[in-house]
Design a protein around this motif. Structure first.
Motif, PDB file in Angstrom:
ATOM      1  N   ILE A 173       0.847  -1.207   0.000  1.00 22.44           N
ATOM      2  CA  ILE A 173       0.000   0.000   0.000  1.00 22.44           C
ATOM      3  C   ILE A 173       0.878   1.251   0.000  1.00 22.44           C
ATOM      4  O   ILE A 173       0.611   2.216  -0.730  1.00 22.44           O
ATOM      5  N   GLN A 174       1.946   1.228   0.809  1.00 26.66           N
ATOM      6  CA  GLN A 174       2.853   2.374   0.857  1.00 26.66           C
ATOM      7  C   GLN A 174       3.542   2.602  -0.488  1.00 26.66           C
ATOM      8  O   GLN A 174       3.688   3.741  -0.930  1.00 26.66           O
ATOM      9  N   ILE A 175       3.960   1.512  -1.141  1.00 28.37           N
ATOM     10  CA  ILE A 175       4.614   1.636  -2.452  1.00 28.37           C
ATOM     11  C   ILE A 175       3.658   2.264  -3.468  1.00 28.37           C
ATOM     12  O   ILE A 175       4.044   3.150  -4.237  1.00 28.37           O
ATOM     13  N   LYS A 176       2.414   1.823  -3.451  1.00 31.01           N
ATOM     14  CA  LYS A 176       1.416   2.389  -4.373  1.00 31.01           C
ATOM     15  C   LYS A 176       1.195   3.875  -4.102  1.00 31.01           C
ATOM     16  O   LYS A 176       1.072   4.681  -5.036  1.00 31.01           O
ATOM     17  N   ASN A 177       1.160   4.239  -2.815  1.00 31.05           N
ATOM     18  CA  ASN A 177       0.980   5.657  -2.464  1.00 31.05           C
ATOM     19  C   ASN A 177       2.181   6.500  -2.898  1.00 31.05           C
ATOM     20  O   ASN A 177       2.019   7.635  -3.377  1.00 31.05           O
ATOM     21  N   ILE A 178       3.389   5.955  -2.736  1.00 32.74           N
ATOM     22  CA  ILE A 178       4.597   6.665  -3.168  1.00 32.74           C
ATOM     23  C   ILE A 178       4.585   6.841  -4.683  1.00 32.74           C
ATOM     24  O   ILE A 178       4.905   7.923  -5.201  1.00 32.74           O
ATOM     25  N   GLU A 179       4.215   5.792  -5.412  1.00 26.87           N
ATOM     26  CA  GLU A 179       4.163   5.872  -6.874  1.00 26.87           C
ATOM     27  C   GLU A 179       3.117   6.894  -7.335  1.00 26.87           C
ATOM     28  O   GLU A 179       3.333   7.631  -8.297  1.00 26.87           O
ATOM     29  N   LYS A 180       2.015   6.944  -6.617  1.00 21.75           N
ATOM     30  CA  LYS A 180       0.986   7.947  -6.918  1.00 21.75           C
ATOM     31  C   LYS A 180       1.543   9.352  -6.692  1.00 21.75           C
ATOM     32  O   LYS A 180       1.285  10.275  -7.494  1.00 21.75           O
ATOM     33  N   SER A 181       2.325   9.523  -5.621  1.00 20.34           N
ATOM     34  CA  SER A 181       2.927  10.832  -5.330  1.00 20.34           C
ATOM     35  C   SER A 181       3.926  11.233  -6.415  1.00 20.34           C
ATOM     36  O   SER A 181       3.993  12.401  -6.797  1.00 20.34           O
ATOM     37  N   ILE A 182       4.701  10.271  -6.915  1.00 16.89           N
ATOM     38  CA  ILE A 182       5.647  10.562  -7.987  1.00 16.89           C
ATOM     39  C   ILE A 182       4.898  11.059  -9.228  1.00 16.89           C
ATOM     40  O   ILE A 182       5.291  12.049  -9.850  1.00 16.89           O
ATOM     41  N   GLU A 183       3.808  10.369  -9.566  1.00 12.82           N
ATOM     42  CA  GLU A 183       3.004  10.773 -10.732  1.00 12.82           C
ATOM     43  C   GLU A 183       2.459  12.187 -10.540  1.00 12.82           C
ATOM     44  O   GLU A 183       2.441  12.996 -11.483  1.00 12.82           O
ATOM     45  N   GLU A 184       2.026  12.493  -9.334  1.00 17.04           N
ATOM     46  CA  GLU A 184       1.476  13.825  -9.046  1.00 17.04           C
ATOM     47  C   GLU A 184       2.546  14.906  -9.154  1.00 17.04           C
ATOM     48  O   GLU A 184       2.291  16.000  -9.676  1.00 17.04           O
ATOM     49  N   VAL A 185       3.745  14.607  -8.663  1.00 18.21           N
ATOM     50  CA  VAL A 185       4.852  15.571  -8.741  1.00 18.21           C
ATOM     51  C   VAL A 185       5.206  15.844 -10.199  1.00 18.21           C
ATOM     52  O   VAL A 185       5.402  17.006 -10.605  1.00 18.21           O
ATOM     53  N   ILE A 186       5.292  14.806 -11.000  1.00 20.31           N
ATOM     54  CA  ILE A 186       5.616  14.976 -12.423  1.00 20.31           C
ATOM     55  C   ILE A 186       4.517  15.759 -13.137  1.00 20.31           C
ATOM     56  O   ILE A 186       4.796  16.646 -13.952  1.00 20.31           O
ATOM     57  N   SER A 187       3.264  15.462 -12.803  1.00 24.42           N
ATOM     58  CA  SER A 187       2.133  16.147 -13.453  1.00 24.42           C
ATOM     59  C   SER A 187       2.058  17.621 -13.077  1.00 24.42           C
ATOM     60  O   SER A 187       1.424  18.411 -13.785  1.00 24.42           O
ATOM     61  N   SER A 188       2.710  17.995 -11.960  1.00 25.52           N
ATOM     62  CA  SER A 188       2.647  19.396 -11.519  1.00 25.52           C
ATOM     63  C   SER A 188       3.504  20.317 -12.369  1.00 25.52           C
ATOM     64  O   SER A 188       3.377  21.537 -12.277  1.00 25.52           O
ATOM     65  N   GLU A 189       4.395  19.763 -13.188  1.00 24.56           N
ATOM     66  CA  GLU A 189       5.264  20.568 -14.041  1.00 24.56           C
ATOM     67  C   GLU A 189       5.071  20.135 -15.487  1.00 24.56           C
ATOM     68  O   GLU A 189       5.347  18.988 -15.843  1.00 24.56           O
ATOM     69  N   SER A 190       4.597  21.042 -16.331  1.00 23.41           N
ATOM     70  CA  SER A 190       4.185  20.686 -17.696  1.00 23.41           C
ATOM     71  C   SER A 190       5.306  20.086 -18.535  1.00 23.41           C
ATOM     72  O   SER A 190       5.109  19.119 -19.272  1.00 23.41           O
ATOM     73  N   GLU A 191       6.529  20.629 -18.401  1.00 25.04           N
ATOM     74  CA  GLU A 191       7.645  20.115 -19.213  1.00 25.04           C
ATOM     75  C   GLU A 191       8.011  18.694 -18.812  1.00 25.04           C
ATOM     76  O   GLU A 191       8.226  17.832 -19.668  1.00 25.04           O
TER      77      GLU A 191
END
Length: 324
Positions: A173-191
């Motif tokens: 569950i923690q790994i999935k949450n971390i991976e979700k956070s990585i996706e969110e961080v990347i999505s926060s910057e358009s480039e």
């Protein structure tokens, strides 16, 4: 005017500092932001050359302070430093600081100067480190499950296995949450988001390999040449010969980033299992009698070059695409 050279040996709690000016002097301070700020305040107008080994998170406090100063800062690979020292005897923090000082004094013109990472890249690196730590924990717990059969004689196997499975489930569950956070961080910057999508269009490149490449290249700002990335990843074969007596087949260097190489290998294996031009290349070379591992290594190299090509051209990967 002679440059002031500052070499810093970093540990969890302290910084051992060697300063070469007109003479050599040594200081030891706590590895805390306030202590580091106080120390470098006296050099705010001298613009020294500052060097340290790469010790991961123990560098963070120091780099946070140096980011606000206009110093020349260099982060040295521990292996590079070790290989440069030749025959040495003895080791302590004070000696290590002096060795860093001497190394950067001789080599600073040949080493790339450190530049602060963007906040987004720093977040990705931290999250990837946390993800890797949990994957390691999960692997250790999973490997223990077979050992519980030995506890059957004392009627503890089921109880221990149940606790183990609960921990594994929690880590998943923690790994999935971390991976979700990585996706969110990347999505926060358009480039970054755009480059992430472009990379995933290359056969064999999934989300994890994309994340790692973004982190290692600092969003394609520190490593911009695919050949350098291939060398860094340990997929470039080098000659090994001297005169006429020593001559071996070219082979890849062991001096590589093992994390990148491992994930890149998984990407190559995924690519050759699916219908794409890399699979066709693999099958053709194997039919020609080439060594399978050598061909897989070539596939790794091709994946890197394709990734850098789509980033450079800002076009999703297309088989046989011809650019003017």
């Amino acid at each position: 005017m002679k440059n002031i050279i500052i070499g810093i040996d970093i540990s969890k709690k302290t910084l051992d500092i060697c300063i070469k000016d007109e003479k050599v002097s040594y200081f030891t301070i706590e590895n805390k932001v306030q202590n580091i700020k106080r120390f470098f305040k006296m050099y705010s107008t001298n613009f020294p050359i500052v060097a340290m080994e790469n010790t991961g998170k123990y560098n963070w406090n120091l780099l946070q302070v140096l980011e606000s100063h206009n110093f020349k800062v260099y982060i040295i690979s521990p292996l590079h430093l070790k290989k440069s020292m030749g025959l040495t005897r003895g080791k302590n923090d004070k000696v290590d600081a002096l060795r860093i000082c001497n190394f950067i004094e001789k080599n600073h013109q040949e080493i790339t100067q450190w530049k602060p990472s963007s906040l987004t890249i720093r977040k990705i690196k931290v999250l990837l480190t946390e993800r890797a730590a949990r994957i390691k924990m999960r692997k250790q717990l999973t490997s223990q499950q077979d050992d519980y059969k030995l506890m059957k004689g004392i009627n503890m196997d089921k109880e221990l296995l149940k606790l183990n499975l609960q921990l594994v489930k929690s880590i998943d569950i923690q790994i999935k949450n971390i991976e979700k956070s990585i996706e969110e961080v990347i999505s926060s910057e358009s480039e970054l988001k755009n480059n992430y999508q472009l990379m995933k269009s290359v056969p064999g490149v999934g989300k994890v390999l994309s994340w790692i490449i973004l982190a290692k290249t600092e969003g394609f700002t520190t490593i911009t040449d695919p050949r350098k990335m291939a060398c860094y990843s340990g997929v470039v074969p080098f000659d090994f010969q001297s005169g006429t007596s020593i001559k071996r087949r070219p082979g890849v260097s062991r001096l590589a980033d093992k994390t990148v190489k491992r994930v890149l290998h998984l990407g190559a294996m995924s690519a050759i299992r699916n219908d794409n031009d890399l699979r066709n290349y693999y099958l053709r070379k194997v039919e020609e009698g080439k060594n399978k591992m050598s061909v897989i290594n070539a596939v790794r190299n091709k994946i890197i070059h394709r990734v850098f090509a789509v980033i450079k051209n800002q076009i999703p990967y297309q088989k046989n695409l011809v650019l003017s």
